[in-house]
Design an enzyme around this catalytic site. Structure first.
Site, PDB file in Angstrom:
ATOM      1  N   LYS A 121      14.909  -6.794   3.625  1.00 50.54           N
ATOM      2  CA  LYS A 121      15.248  -5.776   4.682  1.00 50.54           C
ATOM      3  C   LYS A 121      16.795  -5.923   5.187  1.00 50.54           C
ATOM      4  O   LYS A 121      17.552  -4.982   5.281  1.00 50.54           O
ATOM      5  CB  LYS A 121      14.401  -5.843   5.820  1.00 50.54           C
ATOM      6  CG  LYS A 121      13.038  -5.138   5.413  1.00 50.54           C
ATOM      7  CD  LYS A 121      12.122  -4.908   6.367  1.00 50.54           C
ATOM      8  CE  LYS A 121      10.612  -4.509   5.953  1.00 50.54           C
ATOM      9  NZ  LYS A 121       9.833  -4.259   7.433  1.00 50.54           N
TER      10      LYS A 121
ATOM     11  N   ASP B  32      10.453   1.343  11.196  1.00 45.96           N
ATOM     12  CA  ASP B  32       9.258   0.896  11.680  1.00 45.96           C
ATOM     13  C   ASP B  32       8.971   1.246  13.345  1.00 45.96           C
ATOM     14  O   ASP B  32       8.111   1.453  13.818  1.00 45.96           O
ATOM     15  CB  ASP B  32       9.586  -0.867  11.734  1.00 45.96           C
ATOM     16  CG  ASP B  32       9.003  -1.384  10.488  1.00 45.96           C
ATOM     17  OD1 ASP B  32       8.122  -0.479   9.485  1.00 45.96           O
ATOM     18  OD2 ASP B  32       9.604  -2.294  10.176  1.00 45.96           O
TER      19      ASP B  32
ATOM     20  N   ARG C 172       0.805  -1.053  -0.031  1.00 47.83           N
ATOM     21  CA  ARG C 172      -0.116   0.139  -0.104  1.00 47.83           C
ATOM     22  C   ARG C 172       1.001   1.367   0.143  1.00 47.83           C
ATOM     23  O   ARG C 172       0.249   2.404   0.090  1.00 47.83           O
ATOM     24  CB  ARG C 172      -1.068   0.153   1.253  1.00 47.83           C
ATOM     25  CG  ARG C 172      -2.172  -1.165   0.957  1.00 47.83           C
ATOM     26  CD  ARG C 172      -3.291  -0.907   1.931  1.00 47.83           C
ATOM     27  NE  ARG C 172      -4.327  -1.886   1.643  1.00 47.83           N
ATOM     28  CZ  ARG C 172      -4.227  -2.980   1.818  1.00 47.83           C
ATOM     29  NH1 ARG C 172      -3.359  -3.961   2.590  1.00 47.83           N
ATOM     30  NH2 ARG C 172      -5.370  -3.861   1.296  1.00 47.83           N
TER      31      ARG C 172
ATOM     32  N   ALA D 257       9.729  -7.315  13.127  1.00 48.25           N
ATOM     33  CA  ALA D 257       8.944  -6.016  13.711  1.00 48.25           C
ATOM     34  C   ALA D 257       9.127  -6.141  15.235  1.00 48.25           C
ATOM     35  O   ALA D 257       9.022  -4.923  15.729  1.00 48.25           O
ATOM     36  CB  ALA D 257       7.476  -6.481  13.179  1.00 48.25           C
TER      37      ALA D 257
HETATM   38  P1  ATR Z   1       8.332 -10.121  10.841  1.00 47.27           P
HETATM   39  O1  ATR Z   1      10.218 -10.053  10.666  1.00 47.27           O
HETATM   40  O2  ATR Z   1       7.706  -9.476   9.807  1.00 47.27           O
HETATM   41  O3  ATR Z   1       8.163  -9.741  12.375  1.00 47.27           O
HETATM   42  P2  ATR Z   1       8.783 -12.987  11.034  1.00 47.27           P
HETATM   43  O4  ATR Z   1      10.090 -13.011  11.342  1.00 47.27           O
HETATM   44  O5  ATR Z   1       8.135 -13.902  10.075  1.00 47.27           O
HETATM   45  O6  ATR Z   1       8.046 -11.595  10.807  1.00 47.27           O
HETATM   46  O7  ATR Z   1       7.976 -13.380  12.545  1.00 47.27           O
HETATM   47  C1  ATR Z   1       6.601 -13.901  12.510  1.00 47.27           C
HETATM   48  C2  ATR Z   1       6.347 -13.803  13.835  1.00 47.27           C
HETATM   49  O8  ATR Z   1       4.993 -14.452  14.111  1.00 47.27           O
HETATM   50  C3  ATR Z   1       7.229 -14.908  14.714  1.00 47.27           C
HETATM   51  O9  ATR Z   1       7.328 -14.467  15.938  1.00 47.27           O
HETATM   52  C4  ATR Z   1       6.527 -16.189  14.681  1.00 47.27           C
HETATM   53  O10 ATR Z   1       6.867 -17.022  15.916  1.00 47.27           O
HETATM   54  P3  ATR Z   1       7.999 -18.067  15.536  1.00 47.27           P
HETATM   55  O11 ATR Z   1       9.242 -17.581  15.631  1.00 47.27           O
HETATM   56  O12 ATR Z   1       7.741 -19.159  16.351  1.00 47.27           O
HETATM   57  O13 ATR Z   1       7.938 -18.626  14.109  1.00 47.27           O
HETATM   58  C5  ATR Z   1       5.088 -15.694  14.752  1.00 47.27           C
HETATM   59  N1  ATR Z   1       3.971 -16.303  14.596  1.00 47.27           N
HETATM   60  C6  ATR Z   1       3.467 -16.762  13.080  1.00 47.27           C
HETATM   61  N2  ATR Z   1       2.650 -17.775  13.178  1.00 47.27           N
HETATM   62  C7  ATR Z   1       2.429 -17.959  14.454  1.00 47.27           C
HETATM   63  C8  ATR Z   1       1.447 -19.038  15.269  1.00 47.27           C
HETATM   64  N3  ATR Z   1       0.527 -19.629  14.439  1.00 47.27           N
HETATM   65  N4  ATR Z   1       1.669 -19.134  16.320  1.00 47.27           N
HETATM   66  C9  ATR Z   1       2.360 -18.282  17.268  1.00 47.27           C
HETATM   67  N5  ATR Z   1       3.316 -17.559  16.577  1.00 47.27           N
HETATM   68  C10 ATR Z   1       3.307 -17.274  15.434  1.00 47.27           C
END
Ligand code: ATR
Length: 278
Positions: A65, A101, A15, A131
């Site tokens: 990133k 961010d 977006r 994030a």
């Molecule tokens: P970003 O860099 O955008 O923050 P990411 O590194 O993909 O994204 O992180 C996604 C987050 O969502 C992680 O903390 C992930 O937990 P894991 O480290 O255990 O993978 C969390 N996450 C995604 N799906 C999840 C689920 N179903 N239950 C609990 N945590 C989840």
């Protein structure tokens, strides 16, 4: 004409062109902001060719990133803190990097709940990805003494905590309701709740009404977590404000005007989200 863009792989759903296009128009700037799909194997060449392409810089999204951070010659503290960059610009012939961010999240929190830190209470962060790192850094900068990180995969939370020092502690994922109960702010940085999928399963009954609940997921605008918090009388902060505010520093670097996040801009993006989710 000044040019900037957002790159990612994939990029269709970004977006950012809507946001920057709104500002270019609102401020009458002779500029363009486009989106470019760049494959991971091509991203270094893309960064090296910014000037050749006539770009003042770009936004960078998943999965580029870390590569953007690595490619930059000059890195702001915001990017160093998370080893990732979402905003690049050329200055004095060099590639500069920032991670906006942290600014986007903290600015939106301050504007939404001005006294959020008056009681200096602990903060609970769900998730341990990029994030989460940016947001933990924001709270540490704001002076929070007790930042609790909880992640499904505990080792990722431990790695994060190690990087940020003793004010960051790790708690078990199963402890999320307890970790949040006496917190001043709870933030979901995981993907749970995105597109209405999954549930964090937190019951806010009995929570101190001073607790502020934030989600960085913004589709839907009111996630299950925010809806539950609101129903329990807590103040909520949605993820859209972070998206809008994180765009401000980049626009200023590329186009020379510090833009405002107006209700009109917000309404435009809300309409886009709702148009695509209805
Ligand atoms: P970003 O860099 O955008 O923050 P990411 O590194 O993909 O994204 O992180 C996604 C987050 O969502 C992680 O903390 C992930 O937990 P894991 O480290 O255990 O993978 C969390 N996450 C995604 N799906 C999840 C689920 N179903 N239950 C609990 N945590 C989840």
């Amino acid at each position: 004409m000044k040019r900037a863009c957002v790159i990612g792989w994939p990029i269709e759903h970004s977006r950012s062109p809507l946001i920057h296009g709104y500002w270019l128009n609102a401020y009458g700037i002779d500029g363009v902001y486009t989106k470019e799909a760049v494959r991971p194997e091509d991203v270094q060449a893309f960064f090296a060719s910014l000037s050749e392409r006539g770009l003042a810089g770009c936004n960078v999204t998943v999965p580029h990133k870390a590569a953007a951070f690595a490619a930059a010659a000059v890195r702001e503290e915001s990017a160093k803190a998370v080893s990732a960059a979402n905003t690049l610009w050329l200055e004095g012939g060099q590639l500069h990097a920032a991670n906006t961010d942290t600014y986007g999240f903290m600015r939106h929190l301050e504007l939404s709940v001005p006294g959020w830190n008056d009681a200096h209470r602990p903060v609970a962060i769900l998730g341990a990805g990029g994030a989460a790192r940016a947001i933990v850094f924001g709270f540490l900068q704001a002076g929070t003494q007790d930042v609790r990180v909880l992640n499904r995969t505990r080792t990722r939370a431990e790695e994060l905590a190690k990087e940020f020092g003793s004010r960051v502690t790790v708690m078990d994922w199963d402890e999320r309701e307890n970790a949040a109960r006496d917190a001043g702010v709870l933030v979901n940085t995981t993907t749970i709740g995105m597109n209405g999928e999954g549930s964090l399963g937190i019951d806010f009954e009995g929570f101190d009404p001073a607790c502020v609940v934030c989600d960085i997921v913004y589709v839907p605008l009111e996630t299950e977590l925010l809806a539950r918090a609101r129903a329990a009388g807590l103040r909520t902060v949605d993820g859209l404000g972070m998206l809008l505010h994180q765009a401000v520093p980049g626009f200023e670097k590329w186009f020379g005007v510090r833009p405002e996040v107006t209700p009109e801009l917000r309404a435009l993006v809300v309409a886009d989200i709702e148009g695509k989710t209805c």
